[in-house]
Design a protein around this motif. Sequence first.
Motif, PDB file in Angstrom:
ATOM      1  N   THR A 119       1.197  26.617  23.241  1.00  0.00           N
ATOM      2  CA  THR A 119       2.352  26.624  23.900  1.00  0.00           C
ATOM      3  C   THR A 119       2.573  28.130  24.744  1.00  0.00           C
ATOM      4  O   THR A 119       2.396  29.035  23.999  1.00  0.00           O
ATOM      5  CB  THR A 119       3.510  26.814  22.723  1.00  0.00           C
ATOM      6  OG1 THR A 119       3.184  25.536  21.978  1.00  0.00           O
ATOM      7  CG2 THR A 119       4.827  26.734  23.324  1.00  0.00           C
ATOM      8  N   GLU A 120       2.869  27.971  26.137  1.00  0.00           N
ATOM      9  CA  GLU A 120       3.390  29.082  26.950  1.00  0.00           C
ATOM     10  C   GLU A 120       4.449  29.877  26.345  1.00  0.00           C
ATOM     11  O   GLU A 120       5.319  29.166  26.108  1.00  0.00           O
ATOM     12  CB  GLU A 120       3.210  28.889  28.382  1.00  0.00           C
ATOM     13  CG  GLU A 120       3.357  30.111  29.076  1.00  0.00           C
ATOM     14  CD  GLU A 120       2.364  31.151  29.184  1.00  0.00           C
ATOM     15  OE1 GLU A 120       2.796  32.105  28.642  1.00  0.00           O
ATOM     16  OE2 GLU A 120       1.105  30.917  29.152  1.00  0.00           O
ATOM     17  N   MET A 121       4.420  31.252  26.007  1.00  0.00           N
ATOM     18  CA  MET A 121       5.671  32.188  25.556  1.00  0.00           C
ATOM     19  C   MET A 121       6.391  32.742  26.764  1.00  0.00           C
ATOM     20  O   MET A 121       7.477  33.056  26.672  1.00  0.00           O
ATOM     21  CB  MET A 121       5.182  32.923  24.366  1.00  0.00           C
ATOM     22  CG  MET A 121       4.708  32.136  23.266  1.00  0.00           C
ATOM     23  SD  MET A 121       5.867  31.168  22.540  1.00  0.00           S
ATOM     24  CE  MET A 121       6.938  32.601  21.753  1.00  0.00           C
ATOM     25  N   LEU A 122       5.358  33.221  27.890  1.00  0.00           N
ATOM     26  CA  LEU A 122       5.805  34.359  28.713  1.00  0.00           C
ATOM     27  C   LEU A 122       6.497  33.435  30.039  1.00  0.00           C
ATOM     28  O   LEU A 122       6.184  32.491  30.410  1.00  0.00           O
ATOM     29  CB  LEU A 122       4.755  35.277  29.106  1.00  0.00           C
ATOM     30  CG  LEU A 122       4.486  36.009  27.897  1.00  0.00           C
ATOM     31  CD1 LEU A 122       3.393  37.016  28.727  1.00  0.00           C
ATOM     32  CD2 LEU A 122       5.196  36.761  27.385  1.00  0.00           C
ATOM     33  N   LEU A 123       7.273  34.217  30.827  1.00  0.00           N
ATOM     34  CA  LEU A 123       7.509  33.841  32.221  1.00  0.00           C
ATOM     35  C   LEU A 123       6.370  33.975  32.892  1.00  0.00           C
ATOM     36  O   LEU A 123       5.730  34.917  33.314  1.00  0.00           O
ATOM     37  CB  LEU A 123       8.859  34.470  32.788  1.00  0.00           C
ATOM     38  CG  LEU A 123       9.217  34.158  34.209  1.00  0.00           C
ATOM     39  CD1 LEU A 123       9.914  32.654  34.246  1.00  0.00           C
ATOM     40  CD2 LEU A 123      10.130  35.215  34.815  1.00  0.00           C
ATOM     41  N   THR A 124       5.695  32.933  33.540  1.00  0.00           N
ATOM     42  CA  THR A 124       4.434  33.107  34.222  1.00  0.00           C
ATOM     43  C   THR A 124       4.491  33.076  35.650  1.00  0.00           C
ATOM     44  O   THR A 124       5.932  32.860  36.311  1.00  0.00           O
ATOM     45  CB  THR A 124       3.380  31.889  34.014  1.00  0.00           C
ATOM     46  OG1 THR A 124       4.248  30.779  34.198  1.00  0.00           O
ATOM     47  CG2 THR A 124       3.076  31.838  32.465  1.00  0.00           C
ATOM     48  N   ALA A 125       3.767  33.462  36.390  1.00  0.00           N
ATOM     49  CA  ALA A 125       3.510  33.807  37.812  1.00  0.00           C
ATOM     50  C   ALA A 125       4.260  32.640  38.603  1.00  0.00           C
ATOM     51  O   ALA A 125       4.896  32.638  39.799  1.00  0.00           O
ATOM     52  CB  ALA A 125       2.525  34.468  38.344  1.00  0.00           C
ATOM     53  N   ASP A 126       3.685  31.367  38.176  1.00  0.00           N
ATOM     54  CA  ASP A 126       3.975  30.153  38.868  1.00  0.00           C
ATOM     55  C   ASP A 126       5.498  29.814  38.943  1.00  0.00           C
ATOM     56  O   ASP A 126       5.934  28.872  39.207  1.00  0.00           O
ATOM     57  CB  ASP A 126       3.377  29.039  38.544  1.00  0.00           C
ATOM     58  CG  ASP A 126       3.436  28.801  37.139  1.00  0.00           C
ATOM     59  OD1 ASP A 126       3.494  29.522  36.062  1.00  0.00           O
ATOM     60  OD2 ASP A 126       3.305  27.547  36.710  1.00  0.00           O
ATOM     61  N   LYS A 127       6.373  30.566  37.910  1.00  0.00           N
ATOM     62  CA  LYS A 127       7.754  30.030  37.649  1.00  0.00           C
ATOM     63  C   LYS A 127       8.589  30.733  38.434  1.00  0.00           C
ATOM     64  O   LYS A 127       9.831  30.726  38.425  1.00  0.00           O
ATOM     65  CB  LYS A 127       7.985  30.124  36.214  1.00  0.00           C
ATOM     66  CG  LYS A 127       7.023  29.395  35.206  1.00  0.00           C
ATOM     67  CD  LYS A 127       7.456  27.813  35.546  1.00  0.00           C
ATOM     68  CE  LYS A 127       6.573  27.242  34.564  1.00  0.00           C
ATOM     69  NZ  LYS A 127       6.760  25.597  34.576  1.00  0.00           N
ATOM     70  N   THR A 128       8.128  31.684  39.494  1.00  0.00           N
ATOM     71  CA  THR A 128       8.815  32.502  40.244  1.00  0.00           C
ATOM     72  C   THR A 128       8.048  32.905  41.541  1.00  0.00           C
ATOM     73  O   THR A 128       6.928  32.647  41.697  1.00  0.00           O
ATOM     74  CB  THR A 128       9.391  34.115  39.590  1.00  0.00           C
ATOM     75  OG1 THR A 128       9.987  34.813  40.347  1.00  0.00           O
ATOM     76  CG2 THR A 128       7.808  34.778  39.166  1.00  0.00           C
ATOM     77  N   ASN A 129       8.939  33.415  42.573  1.00  0.00           N
ATOM     78  CA  ASN A 129       8.444  33.669  43.913  1.00  0.00           C
ATOM     79  C   ASN A 129       8.277  35.304  44.176  1.00  0.00           C
ATOM     80  O   ASN A 129       8.204  35.479  45.151  1.00  0.00           O
ATOM     81  CB  ASN A 129       9.069  32.988  44.977  1.00  0.00           C
ATOM     82  CG  ASN A 129      10.873  33.499  45.024  1.00  0.00           C
ATOM     83  OD1 ASN A 129      10.938  34.200  44.115  1.00  0.00           O
ATOM     84  ND2 ASN A 129      11.561  32.910  45.810  1.00  0.00           N
TER      85      ASN A 129
END
Length: 318
Positions: free
Chosen positions: A70-80
């Motif tokens: 399960t991913e916990m962090l805000l990852t690069a693909d979720k933002t620009n």
Amino acid sequence: MTLFCRAIVLLAVTCTLFACDSRKNTHGSNQLPAFVSQKGNVYTITQGQTRLEISASVAGRIGSLKIDGTEMLLTADKTNNLIWGSVFWSSPQSEWSWPPIEALDSAPYNVSLAEERIVFTSKIDPVTGYQFVKSYGVNNEKKCVSIIYSIHNHSKVEKNVAGWEVTRFGPKGMAFFPQGNTESTSGIFYPLAVEHVGDITWANYNVAHLTQNHHKLMTDGKEGWIAYTNAGKLLVKEFADVPVELIVSGEGEIELFANVEKTFWEIDQQGVMTKLAPGEHLDCEVLWHTRTLPANVPAQVGSNELVTYVRDVLKGVH
């Protein structure tokens, strides 16, 4: 093992530096530690249920934390933009304002290996004179990931500085920590809504409590930990507790920040304010403990079972 945050005289460059895709270490071996794998400029640390991805091309930044998948962090693909993952800054922020310093926050870091640790080293920022080193390993005794952050003062003046770990999550989940001995402040931002139950401060991400501004909390903690839980998973960040008198002026040992766009929030801790003469550096260690919560531990505000579980994790009981 005792967690530390200390100043050290820099007699020589701490690490032998190599290109970002180098696999050599300071002893000449070309083997990564058994807990590390590499794909291009991304290095993955695996420890039990923990899978941590670190990007050498983006400042040795932690870009992903998965607990049992399960991913916990805000990852690069979720933002620009570059606001993702877990980063390291110097405090006080007033020294560099905004945006963060490129050489330290987002530029490529060199990679080396030293004594079963993988080490990421920045270039020297010409304005502040700072150079950052991030060293990652595993603590087999405590079954967690060990991160040692270092700030080197290459300037010609004495610096008053602390380390600052900034960990970003999506707009969900709950943070909690033992409240220390100061009142909470919010600086130039709106206050972040929290609840105090006993000696624990709880922050449950709630869009309804966020208005047309950024929201922040800065305060003192105690016991040297802050935890985050979401989707039945738990991250506990363990660090050396900071005495109130050694918190950077205008900052907090514990800081929480939620942006006005409601796309992420940050769960941070800062280290001891340290006087660094030219040529000195400070080291601060943070341990990341992860667990899948047992079914009998409710993840809700005021949960005594959850607080007891965290404290038992830190004692090595779970």
